[in-house]
Design a protein around this motif. Sequence first.
Motif, PDB file in Angstrom:
ATOM      1  N   GLN A   1       0.829  -1.208   0.000  1.00  0.00           N
ATOM      2  CA  GLN A   1       0.000   0.000   0.000  1.00  0.00           C
ATOM      3  C   GLN A   1       0.862   1.255   0.000  1.00  0.00           C
ATOM      4  OE1 GLN A   1      -2.734  -0.213   3.287  1.00  0.00           O
ATOM      5  NE2 GLN A   1      -3.973  -1.845   2.354  1.00  0.00           N
ATOM      6  N   ALA A   2       1.961   1.224   0.763  1.00  0.00           N
ATOM      7  CA  ALA A   2       2.869   2.373   0.785  1.00  0.00           C
ATOM      8  C   ALA A   2       3.543   2.555  -0.567  1.00  0.00           C
ATOM      9  CB  ALA A   2       3.914   2.185   1.884  1.00  0.00           C
ATOM     10  N   LEU A   3       3.933   1.459  -1.205  1.00  0.00           N
ATOM     11  CA  LEU A   3       4.568   1.561  -2.523  1.00  0.00           C
ATOM     12  C   LEU A   3       3.593   2.123  -3.556  1.00  0.00           C
ATOM     13  CD1 LEU A   3       7.089   1.035  -4.216  1.00  0.00           C
ATOM     14  CD2 LEU A   3       6.217  -1.275  -4.656  1.00  0.00           C
ATOM     15  N   ASP A   4       2.327   1.703  -3.474  1.00  0.00           N
ATOM     16  CA  ASP A   4       1.316   2.237  -4.399  1.00  0.00           C
ATOM     17  C   ASP A   4       1.183   3.750  -4.237  1.00  0.00           C
ATOM     18  OD1 ASP A   4       0.840  -0.318  -5.311  1.00  0.00           O
ATOM     19  OD2 ASP A   4      -0.947  -0.635  -4.074  1.00  0.00           O
ATOM     20  N   ALA A   5       1.178   4.223  -2.989  1.00  0.00           N
ATOM     21  CA  ALA A   5       1.084   5.664  -2.747  1.00  0.00           C
ATOM     22  C   ALA A   5       2.352   6.376  -3.217  1.00  0.00           C
ATOM     23  CB  ALA A   5       0.847   5.927  -1.261  1.00  0.00           C
ATOM     24  N   PHE A   6       3.507   5.762  -3.008  1.00  0.00           N
ATOM     25  CA  PHE A   6       4.780   6.324  -3.463  1.00  0.00           C
ATOM     26  C   PHE A   6       4.782   6.529  -4.978  1.00  0.00           C
ATOM     27  CE2 PHE A   6       9.220   5.431  -4.905  1.00  0.00           C
ATOM     28  CZ  PHE A   6       9.844   6.545  -4.348  1.00  0.00           C
ATOM     29  N   LEU A   7       4.207   5.570  -5.702  1.00  0.00           N
ATOM     30  CA  LEU A   7       4.198   5.637  -7.164  1.00  0.00           C
ATOM     31  C   LEU A   7       3.331   6.775  -7.705  1.00  0.00           C
ATOM     32  CD1 LEU A   7       4.087   1.830  -7.969  1.00  0.00           C
ATOM     33  CD2 LEU A   7       5.868   3.430  -8.689  1.00  0.00           C
ATOM     34  N   VAL A   8       2.400   7.271  -6.903  1.00  0.00           N
ATOM     35  CA  VAL A   8       1.537   8.365  -7.351  1.00  0.00           C
ATOM     36  C   VAL A   8       2.346   9.638  -7.584  1.00  0.00           C
ATOM     37  CG1 VAL A   8      -0.371   9.882  -6.682  1.00  0.00           C
ATOM     38  CG2 VAL A   8      -0.522   7.427  -6.236  1.00  0.00           C
ATOM     39  N   THR A   9       3.348   9.876  -6.743  1.00  0.00           N
ATOM     40  CA  THR A   9       4.072  11.155  -6.802  1.00  0.00           C
ATOM     41  C   THR A   9       5.547  11.034  -7.151  1.00  0.00           C
ATOM     42  OG1 THR A   9       4.205  10.992  -4.382  1.00  0.00           O
ATOM     43  CG2 THR A   9       2.552  12.483  -5.296  1.00  0.00           C
ATOM     44  N   CYS A  10       6.138   9.839  -7.080  1.00  0.00           N
ATOM     45  CA  CYS A  10       7.580   9.765  -7.341  1.00  0.00           C
ATOM     46  C   CYS A  10       7.981  10.204  -8.749  1.00  0.00           C
ATOM     47  CB  CYS A  10       8.125   8.376  -7.000  1.00  0.00           C
ATOM     48  SG  CYS A  10       7.694   7.055  -8.170  1.00  0.00           S
ATOM     49  N   PRO A  11       7.120  10.088  -9.797  1.00  0.00           N
ATOM     50  CA  PRO A  11       7.544  10.601 -11.107  1.00  0.00           C
ATOM     51  C   PRO A  11       7.816  12.102 -11.118  1.00  0.00           C
ATOM     52  CG  PRO A  11       5.717   9.069 -11.371  1.00  0.00           C
ATOM     53  CD  PRO A  11       5.848   9.346  -9.897  1.00  0.00           C
ATOM     54  N   ASP A  12       7.293  12.819 -10.137  1.00  0.00           N
ATOM     55  CA  ASP A  12       7.499  14.269 -10.079  1.00  0.00           C
ATOM     56  C   ASP A  12       8.738  14.662  -9.279  1.00  0.00           C
ATOM     57  OD1 ASP A  12       5.116  14.782 -11.541  1.00  0.00           O
ATOM     58  OD2 ASP A  12       3.951  14.422  -9.731  1.00  0.00           O
ATOM     59  N   MET A  13       9.468  13.694  -8.741  1.00  0.00           N
ATOM     60  CA  MET A  13      10.695  13.978  -7.999  1.00  0.00           C
ATOM     61  C   MET A  13      11.850  13.969  -8.995  1.00  0.00           C
ATOM     62  SD  MET A  13       9.844  11.584  -4.684  1.00  0.00           S
ATOM     63  CE  MET A  13      11.030  12.322  -3.552  1.00  0.00           C
ATOM     64  N   LYS A  14      12.485  15.101  -9.194  1.00  0.00           N
ATOM     65  CA  LYS A  14      13.386  15.280 -10.324  1.00  0.00           C
ATOM     66  C   LYS A  14      14.852  14.963 -10.043  1.00  0.00           C
ATOM     67  CE  LYS A  14       9.912  16.523 -12.804  1.00  0.00           C
ATOM     68  NZ  LYS A  14       9.342  15.522 -13.732  1.00  0.00           N
ATOM     69  N   ASP A  15      15.248  14.806  -8.782  1.00  0.00           N
ATOM     70  CA  ASP A  15      16.641  14.477  -8.509  1.00  0.00           C
ATOM     71  C   ASP A  15      16.968  13.094  -9.059  1.00  0.00           C
ATOM     72  OD1 ASP A  15      16.824  16.862  -7.263  1.00  0.00           O
ATOM     73  OD2 ASP A  15      16.798  16.078  -5.216  1.00  0.00           O
ATOM     74  N   PRO A  16      18.185  12.909  -9.592  1.00  0.00           N
ATOM     75  CA  PRO A  16      18.531  11.632 -10.242  1.00  0.00           C
ATOM     76  C   PRO A  16      18.362  10.412  -9.350  1.00  0.00           C
ATOM     77  CG  PRO A  16      20.148  13.315 -10.807  1.00  0.00           C
ATOM     78  CD  PRO A  16      19.260  13.917  -9.760  1.00  0.00           C
ATOM     79  N   ASP A  17      18.732  10.522  -8.052  1.00  0.00           N
ATOM     80  CA  ASP A  17      18.600   9.339  -7.201  1.00  0.00           C
ATOM     81  C   ASP A  17      17.136   8.957  -6.997  1.00  0.00           C
ATOM     82  OD1 ASP A  17      18.189  11.624  -5.717  1.00  0.00           O
ATOM     83  OD2 ASP A  17      19.420  11.020  -4.011  1.00  0.00           O
ATOM     84  N   TRP A  18      16.268   9.954  -6.841  1.00  0.00           N
ATOM     85  CA  TRP A  18      14.847   9.669  -6.694  1.00  0.00           C
ATOM     86  C   TRP A  18      14.246   9.150  -8.005  1.00  0.00           C
ATOM     87  CZ3 TRP A  18      12.623   9.069  -2.200  1.00  0.00           C
ATOM     88  CH2 TRP A  18      13.120   9.749  -1.073  1.00  0.00           C
ATOM     89  N   GLN A  19      14.683   9.694  -9.127  1.00  0.00           N
ATOM     90  CA  GLN A  19      14.174   9.220 -10.410  1.00  0.00           C
ATOM     91  C   GLN A  19      14.531   7.750 -10.640  1.00  0.00           C
ATOM     92  OE1 GLN A  19      15.652  12.057 -13.356  1.00  0.00           O
ATOM     93  NE2 GLN A  19      13.657  13.053 -13.411  1.00  0.00           N
ATOM     94  N   SER A  20      15.747   7.373 -10.258  1.00  0.00           N
ATOM     95  CA  SER A  20      16.169   5.982 -10.409  1.00  0.00           C
ATOM     96  C   SER A  20      15.319   5.055  -9.551  1.00  0.00           C
ATOM     97  CB  SER A  20      17.645   5.835 -10.032  1.00  0.00           C
ATOM     98  OG  SER A  20      18.465   6.596 -10.904  1.00  0.00           O
ATOM     99  N   LEU A  21      15.062   5.484  -8.310  1.00  0.00           N
ATOM    100  CA  LEU A  21      14.239   4.672  -7.415  1.00  0.00           C
ATOM    101  C   LEU A  21      12.804   4.572  -7.917  1.00  0.00           C
ATOM    102  CD1 LEU A  21      15.581   5.892  -3.962  1.00  0.00           C
ATOM    103  CD2 LEU A  21      15.931   3.653  -5.022  1.00  0.00           C
ATOM    104  N   CYS A  22      12.297   5.638  -8.482  1.00  0.00           N
ATOM    105  CA  CYS A  22      10.935   5.609  -9.021  1.00  0.00           C
ATOM    106  C   CYS A  22      10.846   4.644 -10.195  1.00  0.00           C
ATOM    107  CB  CYS A  22      10.512   7.017  -9.442  1.00  0.00           C
ATOM    108  SG  CYS A  22       8.779   7.147  -9.932  1.00  0.00           S
ATOM    109  N   ALA A  23      11.865   4.665 -11.037  1.00  0.00           N
ATOM    110  CA  ALA A  23      11.880   3.737 -12.171  1.00  0.00           C
ATOM    111  C   ALA A  23      11.899   2.287 -11.689  1.00  0.00           C
ATOM    112  CB  ALA A  23      13.093   4.021 -13.055  1.00  0.00           C
ATOM    113  N   LEU A  24      12.662   2.017 -10.641  1.00  0.00           N
ATOM    114  CA  LEU A  24      12.690   0.669 -10.073  1.00  0.00           C
ATOM    115  C   LEU A  24      11.336   0.293  -9.465  1.00  0.00           C
ATOM    116  CD1 LEU A  24      16.194   0.781  -8.363  1.00  0.00           C
ATOM    117  CD2 LEU A  24      15.537  -0.719 -10.248  1.00  0.00           C
TER     118      LEU A  24
END
Length: 345
Positions: free
Chosen positions: A44-67
């Motif tokens: 459930q936490a991962l589902d909520a994370f996926l709602v907004t992680c595409p808008d996090m522009k730092d490279p480390d966050w973008q990599s984690l969002c892609a994963l």
Amino acid sequence: MIRGIIAALFLVLPLPMVAVAEETTYTVLSFDELNGWERDNHQQALDAFLVTCPDMKDPDWQSLCALAQQKPNAKGFFELFFRPILISEGKPALFTGYFEPELHGALRPGGPYKYPIYREPPEAKISNPWLTRREIETGTIMHGRGLEIAWVDDPVELFFLQIQGSGRIKLPNGKMIRVGYGGSNGHNYRSIGAELVRRGVYSVHQVSAQVIKNWVRRNPVDGLELLRHNPSYVFFRKLSGHSDDLGPLGAMNRPVTDGRSIAVDPSFVRLGSPVWIEKGGGGPIRRLMIAQDTGSAIKGAQRADIFFGTGDKAGRAAGRLRDPGRMVVLMPIQRAFAMATETLQ
């Protein structure tokens, strides 16, 4: 919700005075030190994370969002790529709750629907502060200008809609319209709960959002005068293209999720970050949530407002919440250790 999101109870009662901390500390923890971590529903936490992680522009966050978008095992994903970090500035943790009100209204006035929800007039954008609540509600400056979005049947619910900053209006045909924060008159909020205490109507421990609502309804004339004790007034905008089964839009302009989204102070916690919550008091909460909202009353490293959902039941739960505890931010591994090293050296 871009409301200056404020839990109703938080504005009803003043916070105790606390000393100002001299420095902020960052302490890296292990997942074993998170009370209840093993028992949470991490998906459930991962589902909520996926709602907004595409808008996090730092490279480390973008990599984690892609994963995260590859649908990994949720618990393993957080444990492998993040480290818990306790951010403290010396103030005790405080958790409150907020919700999305649901009001009954109509697109035209008539019968019980006589309390308008207004768009912001142009002059209010220019003059700050503008007219007070009393002047807006008792004067004629808003009349005949087509600024009404809808009319609702309850002035006290409208007042608390302004505190929350967004909500849903259920029309007589069953359809819904959603409104969000659209501006304010620029006056500071004045607590009507504190005013009832000052008048001797209630003691501090008796005051809650529901108690205030009940008092206003039992005393309709004096109740309206009490609401006007607060000069602050919030205007709205109609939100379109937003499904009824989704939560309201948070500060990241994405839907928030009941029980998994929190409002935080972004000067301490990066919006979009996973945050482990250990709320004490009645009905303890041990849960991974996502920082997807902010609020003008949410200040400090250990301060969070938990989103409870839509409607009266959510409102009652949110209004009762004012508890201590601990919040721990999950940061990408390298970023977590860099912060700790920089602070503790």
